[in-house]
Write an enzyme that holds these catalytic residues in place. Structure first.
Site, short mmCIF file in Angstrom:
data_model
loop_
_atom_site.label_atom_id
_atom_site.label_comp_id
_atom_site.label_asym_id
_atom_site.label_seq_id
_atom_site.Cartn_x
_atom_site.Cartn_y
_atom_site.Cartn_z
N ARG A 1 0.91 -1.26 -0.04
CA ARG A 1 0.08 0.01 -0.13
C ARG A 1 0.77 1.21 -0.02
NH1 ARG A 1 -5.32 0.45 1.37
NH2 ARG A 1 -5.77 2.85 0.97
N HIS B 1 14.99 -11.12 6.07
CA HIS B 1 15.72 -11.69 4.93
C HIS B 1 15.55 -10.77 3.70
CE1 HIS B 1 16.56 -15.59 2.58
NE2 HIS B 1 16.68 -14.67 1.83
N GLU C 1 19.14 -12.92 7.47
CA GLU C 1 19.37 -14.11 6.27
C GLU C 1 19.52 -13.56 4.98
OE1 GLU C 1 16.21 -17.15 8.69
OE2 GLU C 1 15.69 -16.43 6.45
N HIS D 1 11.12 -22.76 8.24
CA HIS D 1 10.63 -22.78 7.05
C HIS D 1 9.04 -23.64 7.01
CE1 HIS D 1 10.57 -21.45 2.78
NE2 HIS D 1 9.86 -22.48 2.51
N ASP D 2 8.26 -23.02 7.04
CA ASP D 2 6.89 -23.90 6.96
C ASP D 2 6.66 -24.35 8.35
OD1 ASP D 2 6.36 -22.95 4.62
OD2 ASP D 2 6.99 -24.85 3.63
N GLY E 1 7.90 -16.92 10.34
CA GLY E 1 7.33 -15.86 10.06
C GLY E 1 6.05 -15.89 9.26
N HIS E 2 5.85 -16.56 8.24
CA HIS E 2 4.70 -16.76 7.44
C HIS E 2 3.47 -17.12 8.17
CE1 HIS E 2 1.83 -16.91 4.02
NE2 HIS E 2 1.74 -18.16 4.15
#
Length: 237
Positions: free
Chosen positions: A18, A43, A70, A190-191, A213-214
């Site tokens: 945005r 990262h 990272e 990761h995941d 994170g995600h």
């Protein structure tokens, strides 16, 4: 104790969609620490599609827990981390056009490059970690090039977890034992999420740090950021 480092890339992605400064990446990082996170991970990628290089400079001034940066150790990345001198630098072999990290280092093929890069980073007083797949020859290679830690790429584990958790974790457990014997610290990322994190921690009790994170940011949409961080911390107990 396994530390929780919150990757705030997705917060920057939302801001960048945005323009402006909402959400405020710096404030979110400070709030994550205030809510119990023991580290902040970023990262930065060459196209700066989420975390920008200026964000990293700004975060260095306010992060009071462990700061983990990272990235693929190209020239610009190395110059950045040498200026910042974070607690930890995690080397990730990302191609410039990759959507997200999808594999670890071939520590045998890139032995000379990694040895030289890690020696340079350590001369600046930074802990080094190598993003890596769970394969014993690669773990041995990580020790040979002088890394302080490895970070398991846990994408395959997360993908297979719901089908057969024992098979999903098997290679990671064996490689963790080898890493311990070689004096390597063990991180993972990761995941990882609220479904698969606790099992990973129980099966690899020497796990020093997870970078998430995600999934954590997605969960925060439903549970709120403070509550979500506490939920992840409980999974690591």
């Amino acid at each position: 104790m396994t530390k929780l480092s919150v990757n705030i890339n997705k917060v920057a992605t939302l801001r960048n969609a945005r323009g402006g400064n909402n959400p405020d990446v710096i404030k979110v990082a400070q709030d994550c620490e205030r809510f119990g996170a023991q580290g902040i991970t970023v990262h930065p990628r060459p196209d700066e599609r989420h975390i920008r290089y200026q964000d990293v400079m700004d975060l260095q001034k306010v992060v009071t827990t462990e700061f983990n940066i990272e990235g693929n150790p190209n020239g610009r990345f190395l110059e950045l981390v040498k200026k910042i001198k974070p607690t930890q630098v995690t080397l990730v072999p990302d191609a410039e056009d990759v959507l997200t990290s999808d594999t670890g280092w071939d520590t045998i093929k890139y032995e000379v490059f990694l040895t030289e890069t890690i020696a340079e980073l350590k001369s600046y007083g930074m802990r080094t970690s190598i993003f890596i797949n769970p394969a014993k020859d690669l773990i041995t290679g990580a020790a040979k090039v002088g890394a302080d830690r490895i970070e398991f790429y846990t994408g395959p584990y997360a993908e297979q977890y719901s089908k057969d958790c024992e098979q999903a974790i098997e290679a990671y457990v064996e490689c963790a034992k080898l890493a311990n014997s070689l004096g390597l610290g063990i991180n993972a990322g990761h995941d990882l999420d609220l479904t698969n994190l606790q099992y990973l921690k129980h099966q690899i009790p020497a796990l020093k740090e997870v970078s998430i994170g995600h999934a954590l940011i997605c969960d925060a949409l439903y549970y709120g950021l403070e509550n979500t961080i506490q939920m992840y911390l409980r999974e690591l107990q």
